[in-house]
Design a protein around this motif. Structure first.
Motif, PDB file in Angstrom:
ATOM      1  N   THR A 113      32.316  19.113 -36.814  1.00 12.99           N
ATOM      2  CA  THR A 113      32.826  20.580 -36.386  1.00 12.99           C
ATOM      3  C   THR A 113      32.581  21.414 -37.640  1.00 12.99           C
ATOM      4  OG1 THR A 113      34.785  19.039 -35.584  1.00 12.99           O
ATOM      5  CG2 THR A 113      34.154  21.199 -34.452  1.00 12.99           C
ATOM      6  N   SER A 114      32.033  22.470 -37.293  1.00 16.80           N
ATOM      7  CA  SER A 114      32.117  23.503 -38.420  1.00 16.80           C
ATOM      8  C   SER A 114      31.732  24.874 -37.610  1.00 16.80           C
ATOM      9  CB  SER A 114      31.032  23.328 -39.431  1.00 16.80           C
ATOM     10  OG  SER A 114      30.920  24.530 -40.433  1.00 16.80           O
ATOM     11  N   SER A 115      32.200  26.002 -38.246  1.00 18.46           N
ATOM     12  CA  SER A 115      31.772  27.347 -37.502  1.00 18.46           C
ATOM     13  C   SER A 115      30.609  28.024 -38.150  1.00 18.46           C
ATOM     14  CB  SER A 115      33.014  28.276 -37.791  1.00 18.46           C
ATOM     15  OG  SER A 115      33.312  28.442 -39.101  1.00 18.46           O
ATOM     16  N   SER A 116      30.010  27.317 -39.364  1.00 22.19           N
ATOM     17  CA  SER A 116      28.685  28.022 -40.035  1.00 22.19           C
ATOM     18  C   SER A 116      27.666  27.444 -39.341  1.00 22.19           C
ATOM     19  CB  SER A 116      28.693  27.298 -41.519  1.00 22.19           C
ATOM     20  OG  SER A 116      29.878  27.488 -42.135  1.00 22.19           O
ATOM     21  N   ASP A 117      26.293  27.888 -39.411  1.00 27.07           N
ATOM     22  CA  ASP A 117      25.140  27.741 -38.631  1.00 27.07           C
ATOM     23  C   ASP A 117      24.452  26.694 -39.542  1.00 27.07           C
ATOM     24  OD1 ASP A 117      24.078  28.118 -36.590  1.00 27.07           O
ATOM     25  OD2 ASP A 117      22.513  29.755 -37.259  1.00 27.07           O
ATOM     26  N   TYR A 118      23.955  25.558 -39.113  1.00 24.93           N
ATOM     27  CA  TYR A 118      23.430  24.485 -39.761  1.00 24.93           C
ATOM     28  C   TYR A 118      22.145  23.973 -39.361  1.00 24.93           C
ATOM     29  CZ  TYR A 118      27.811  23.618 -42.036  1.00 24.93           C
ATOM     30  OH  TYR A 118      28.942  23.905 -42.728  1.00 24.93           O
TER      31      TYR A 118
END
Ligand code: SAH
Ligand code: SF4
Length: 422
Positions: A386-391
């Motif tokens: 989970t992460s709010s950045s774009d990957y």
């Protein structure tokens, strides 16, 4: 704008061919339809490797009959392995279908393109077919009858295509062929898969290379060395064994014994540390005794594969096994053997994946699902975080804090991976 919908089932080659068709339709001005019932052009890309797949295609074909009645102006086409040489018979059975074209061929109602269009925005993981068809005629398999004899694509074409896909945004490329070990035998100068991998490994911007399927009777030392040496080539080999009994392997016409297969696996593991080996198994082949089935289980316990695709034998009209061997293992026994094999393999995968707990792995992010990002390790393990950045398309390091037989979960870690992954 006219709209299209492509319905696909079956192997990755079918998926790759559908992606190419989609790119072609988009070049011609079509837009992807929101849903199948609204599309102006519908293509079914079919699979008949087992009866269960064929049944799904036939159901879909029947559904389209109603749609064609309601909207007679839509264009319907069938491709993939259900299409054989006898299209007249197909037309008689499915009169509502306008066009039939064989797997890997071009839609007959369109002009032949000079070069095949590629998707403008390919996903971070793209698929490239390197050879069509198969010459092996394993006794159970319909593929050589439907996809024809093996034809390799010229090395230069593949290099151009991969370079262009990378330029358009792909980071990982998987090369596809029914038997990638015989790639190039029909080409001038006979380049092989190792030669191709060496060329592709030097493409700037490409991060990872995978390929499937290898055939145990044909895999060369040169290829194993190349996988070990080339940094972009992932430590993952798809090497179908099909059965653990030599009598069954002979009846399947696979061209190797269980002992030869085990030697090959040992050699691969010695040369490529941490390699993941993936296999296919068929249970309930004609004449398979309890003892012969046990040999398959023993082999799975001994080798401990990372992933096993398990199928119950399904007789396919026209194949050698369907002509010469009686499908004599009762359905209930096939089902029981299938479940027993799945249970054993689940235990093995639980154990293999548990070893990654607390380790840091490098994954290439593919997309998002149910609020989580996901991607795969070089050894093809599915990892969620989970992460709010774009990957998407990026390599990230994940510290694993939860494992299951099917996937891993973890937290993103900053800094460079120290390659703790096995
Ligand atoms: N060229 C690849 C893929 C062939 S089809 C290979 O050699 O492995 C994919 C898998 O489907 C096969 O490996 C086999 O395990 C399974 N399969 C093929 N024909 C089948 C049949 N008649 N019944 C059950 N499984 C089958
Ligand atoms: Fe089928 Fe055997 Fe060819 Fe694979 S190698 S496609 S199983 S005939």
């Amino acid at each position: 704008m006219p709209t299209y919908h492509i319905w696909t089932i079956g192997c990755q080659m079918n998926r790759a061919e559908s992606a190419r068709l989609a790119a072609r339709f988009e070049e011609l001005g079509y837009e992807a339809a929101e849903n199948i019932a609204e599309a102006d052009l519908i293509v079914l890309n079919s699979c008949v490797v087992r009866q269960s797949a064929e049944n799904k295609v036939v159901n879909k074909l029947h559904e389209l009959r109603h749609l064609k009645k309601e909207r007679p102006n839509i264009l319907l086409a069938l491709t993939g392995c259900l299409v054989d040489a006898d299209t007249a018979r197909l037309k008689k059975t499915y009169p509502h279908i306008d066009h039939f074209f064989k797997a890997g061929e071009q839609p007959p109602w369109l002009e032949k393109p000079a070069t095949l269009p590629l998707p403008h925005h390919p996903s971070s993981t793209a698929f490239v077919t390197i050879s069509q068809g198969c010459n092996n005629f394993c006794s159970y398999c319909i593929v050589p009858y439907r996809r024809g004899r093996e034809r390799s694509r010229p090395l230069e074409d593949i290099i151009c295509e991969v370079t262009e896909l990378v330029r358009r945004g792909a980071s990982e490329v998987t090369l596809l062929g029914q038997n990638v070990d015989s790639y190039g035998r029909d080409l001038k100068g006979q380049p092989d898969l190792a030669d191709l991998l060496m060329e592709l490994n030097s493409i700037d911007g490409l991060l990872r290379l995978r390929f499937l399927t290898n055939h145990p009777k044909d895999m060369s030392d040169k290829l194993i060395e190349a996988i070990a040496k080339l940094d972009k080539v992932c430590e993952q080999i798809t090497l179908p064994i099909q059965a653990g009994s030599d009598e069954i392997l002979t009846a399947m016409r696979r061209g190797y014994t269980a002992a030869q297969y085990r030697r090959l696996v040992n050699q691969i593991r010695e040369k490529i540390p941490g390699v993941a080996i993936i296999t296919d198994i068929i249970v309930g082949f004609p004449g398979e005794t309890e003892e012969q089935f046990r040999q398959t289980l023993d082999l799975l316990s001994a080798i401990k594969f990372d992933t096993v695709h398990i199928a119950a034998y399904s007789p396919r009209t026209g194949t050698i096994a369907a002509k010469e061997l009686k499908d004599d293992v009762p359905p209930a026994v096939k089902k029981a053997r299938l479940e027993q094999t799945e249970k054993l393999q689940q235990e093995i995968q639980t154990e293999i994946n548990a070893r990654l707990l607390g380790k840091t792995v490098e994954i290439l992010v593919e997309g998002r699902q149910k609020g989580k990002w996901y991607g795969r390790t070089r050894t093809d393990k599915l990892v969620f975080f989970t992460s709010s950045s774009d990957y998407p398309g990026k390599l990230v390091n994940i510290k694993i804090d939860k494992t299951s037989p099917w996937s891993l979960q973890g937290k993103i870690k900053s800094g460079k991976s120290n390659q703790e992954e096995e």
